[in-house]
Design a protein around this motif. Structure first.
Motif, PDB file in Angstrom:
ATOM      1  N   UNK A  30       0.834  -1.204   0.000  1.00  0.00           N
ATOM      2  CA  UNK A  30       0.000   0.000   0.000  1.00  0.00           C
ATOM      3  C   UNK A  30       0.870   1.256   0.000  1.00  0.00           C
ATOM      4  N   UNK A  31       1.891   1.263   0.811  1.00  0.00           N
ATOM      5  CA  UNK A  31       2.802   2.406   0.850  1.00  0.00           C
ATOM      6  C   UNK A  31       3.452   2.629  -0.515  1.00  0.00           C
ATOM      7  N   UNK A  32       3.859   1.560  -1.168  1.00  0.00           N
ATOM      8  CA  UNK A  32       4.479   1.679  -2.487  1.00  0.00           C
ATOM      9  C   UNK A  32       3.476   2.136  -3.546  1.00  0.00           C
ATOM     10  N   UNK A  33       2.237   1.688  -3.431  1.00  0.00           N
ATOM     11  CA  UNK A  33       1.194   2.120  -4.363  1.00  0.00           C
ATOM     12  C   UNK A  33       0.956   3.626  -4.215  1.00  0.00           C
ATOM     13  N   UNK A  34       0.942   4.110  -2.972  1.00  0.00           N
ATOM     14  CA  UNK A  34       0.791   5.552  -2.741  1.00  0.00           C
ATOM     15  C   UNK A  34       1.974   6.304  -3.341  1.00  0.00           C
ATOM     16  N   UNK A  35       3.182   5.801  -3.115  1.00  0.00           N
ATOM     17  CA  UNK A  35       4.370   6.446  -3.684  1.00  0.00           C
ATOM     18  C   UNK A  35       4.298   6.481  -5.207  1.00  0.00           C
ATOM     19  N   UNK A  36       3.888   5.365  -5.807  1.00  0.00           N
ATOM     20  CA  UNK A  36       3.789   5.302  -7.269  1.00  0.00           C
ATOM     21  C   UNK A  36       2.761   6.300  -7.781  1.00  0.00           C
ATOM     22  N   UNK A  37       1.642   6.391  -7.091  1.00  0.00           N
ATOM     23  CA  UNK A  37       0.592   7.332  -7.495  1.00  0.00           C
ATOM     24  C   UNK A  37       1.102   8.772  -7.408  1.00  0.00           C
ATOM     25  N   UNK A  38       1.793   9.086  -6.325  1.00  0.00           N
ATOM     26  CA  UNK A  38       2.325  10.443  -6.162  1.00  0.00           C
ATOM     27  C   UNK A  38       3.414  10.741  -7.186  1.00  0.00           C
ATOM     28  N   UNK A  45      -0.891   3.326 -15.330  1.00  0.00           N
ATOM     29  CA  UNK A  45      -1.070   2.080 -14.589  1.00  0.00           C
ATOM     30  C   UNK A  45       0.070   1.082 -14.729  1.00  0.00           C
ATOM     31  N   UNK A  46       0.513   0.845 -15.954  1.00  0.00           N
ATOM     32  CA  UNK A  46       1.583  -0.132 -16.167  1.00  0.00           C
ATOM     33  C   UNK A  46       2.899   0.341 -15.543  1.00  0.00           C
ATOM     34  N   UNK A  47       3.186   1.618 -15.662  1.00  0.00           N
ATOM     35  CA  UNK A  47       4.405   2.160 -15.053  1.00  0.00           C
ATOM     36  C   UNK A  47       4.342   2.070 -13.529  1.00  0.00           C
ATOM     37  N   UNK A  48       3.176   2.386 -12.963  1.00  0.00           N
ATOM     38  CA  UNK A  48       3.018   2.314 -11.500  1.00  0.00           C
ATOM     39  C   UNK A  48       3.151   0.877 -11.024  1.00  0.00           C
ATOM     40  N   UNK A  49       2.590  -0.060 -11.767  1.00  0.00           N
ATOM     41  CA  UNK A  49       2.693  -1.474 -11.400  1.00  0.00           C
ATOM     42  C   UNK A  49       4.161  -1.901 -11.393  1.00  0.00           C
ATOM     43  N   UNK A  50       4.897  -1.543 -12.442  1.00  0.00           N
ATOM     44  CA  UNK A  50       6.325  -1.883 -12.523  1.00  0.00           C
ATOM     45  C   UNK A  50       7.108  -1.227 -11.385  1.00  0.00           C
ATOM     46  N   UNK A  51       6.770   0.012 -11.074  1.00  0.00           N
ATOM     47  CA  UNK A  51       7.407   0.737  -9.974  1.00  0.00           C
ATOM     48  C   UNK A  51       7.226  -0.020  -8.661  1.00  0.00           C
ATOM     49  N   UNK A  55      10.287  -1.846  -6.530  1.00  0.00           N
ATOM     50  CA  UNK A  55      10.574  -1.397  -5.161  1.00  0.00           C
ATOM     51  C   UNK A  55      10.299  -2.499  -4.145  1.00  0.00           C
ATOM     52  N   UNK A  56       9.253  -3.266  -4.375  1.00  0.00           N
ATOM     53  CA  UNK A  56       8.899  -4.337  -3.449  1.00  0.00           C
ATOM     54  C   UNK A  56       9.988  -5.398  -3.402  1.00  0.00           C
ATOM     55  N   UNK A  57      10.446  -5.835  -4.559  1.00  0.00           N
ATOM     56  CA  UNK A  57      11.480  -6.863  -4.582  1.00  0.00           C
ATOM     57  C   UNK A  57      12.803  -6.363  -4.006  1.00  0.00           C
ATOM     58  N   UNK A  58      13.050  -5.061  -4.093  1.00  0.00           N
ATOM     59  CA  UNK A  58      14.255  -4.509  -3.461  1.00  0.00           C
ATOM     60  C   UNK A  58      14.180  -4.596  -1.944  1.00  0.00           C
ATOM     61  N   UNK A  59      12.975  -4.510  -1.387  1.00  0.00           N
ATOM     62  CA  UNK A  59      12.796  -4.439   0.067  1.00  0.00           C
ATOM     63  C   UNK A  59      12.526  -5.786   0.736  1.00  0.00           C
ATOM     64  N   UNK A  60      12.083  -6.768  -0.028  1.00  0.00           N
ATOM     65  CA  UNK A  60      11.703  -8.040   0.581  1.00  0.00           C
ATOM     66  C   UNK A  60      12.906  -8.914   0.906  1.00  0.00           C
ATOM     67  N   UNK A  61      12.897  -9.538   2.079  1.00  0.00           N
ATOM     68  CA  UNK A  61      13.936 -10.522   2.388  1.00  0.00           C
ATOM     69  C   UNK A  61      13.798 -11.736   1.460  1.00  0.00           C
ATOM     70  N   UNK A  62      14.880 -12.437   1.237  1.00  0.00           N
ATOM     71  CA  UNK A  62      14.889 -13.585   0.320  1.00  0.00           C
ATOM     72  C   UNK A  62      13.852 -14.641   0.693  1.00  0.00           C
TER      73      UNK A  62
END
Length: 108
Positions: A30-38, A45-51, A55-62
């Motif tokens: 949700x936080x990333x979706x807000x960031x993408x929207x801003x 839509x496609x750019x926001x989804x990719x964003x 960002x999500x994969x950069x932050x998630x533990x393996x």
């Protein structure tokens, strides 16, 4: 027989980890979706989804990456986009709001 027991225990632990992290993952998305929207605005839509995915994969533990399929991640993103759209309908804008405000509203 021991091998089967070990596999069952590993699967049980994996399911517990996935279940316990789902709420946290929803908030991160949700936080990333807000960031993408801003950042990217409407009609992108496609750019926001990719964003969000990048960002999500950069932050998630393996370990979390291994537990969630591409389809799981897609469904989580879509559910959080729907939640954000509901908030936007109420407030009509994202201006002046921190990501945490939206996360708090959604969590209530």
């Amino acid at each position: 027989m021991i091998v089967v027991a070990i596999i069952v225990v590993i699967l049980f632990v994996a399911i517990m980890i996935k279940t316990n992290h789902r709420d946290i993952l929803n908030k991160i998305v949700l936080s990333l979706v807000v960031q993408a929207e801003k950042t990217l605005g409407s009609k992108t839509g496609e750019l926001k989804y990719a964003y969000v995915v990048d960002k999500l994969y950069d932050r998630l533990p393996c370990i979390i990456k291994m537990l969630y399929t591409k389809n799981d991640i897609h469904n989580i993103i879509e559910s959080q986009v729907i939640k954000l759209n509901e908030i936007i309908k109420e407030d009509t804008t994202l201006s002046g709001y921190d990501d945490e405000v939206y996360i708090k509203k959604i969590s209530e």
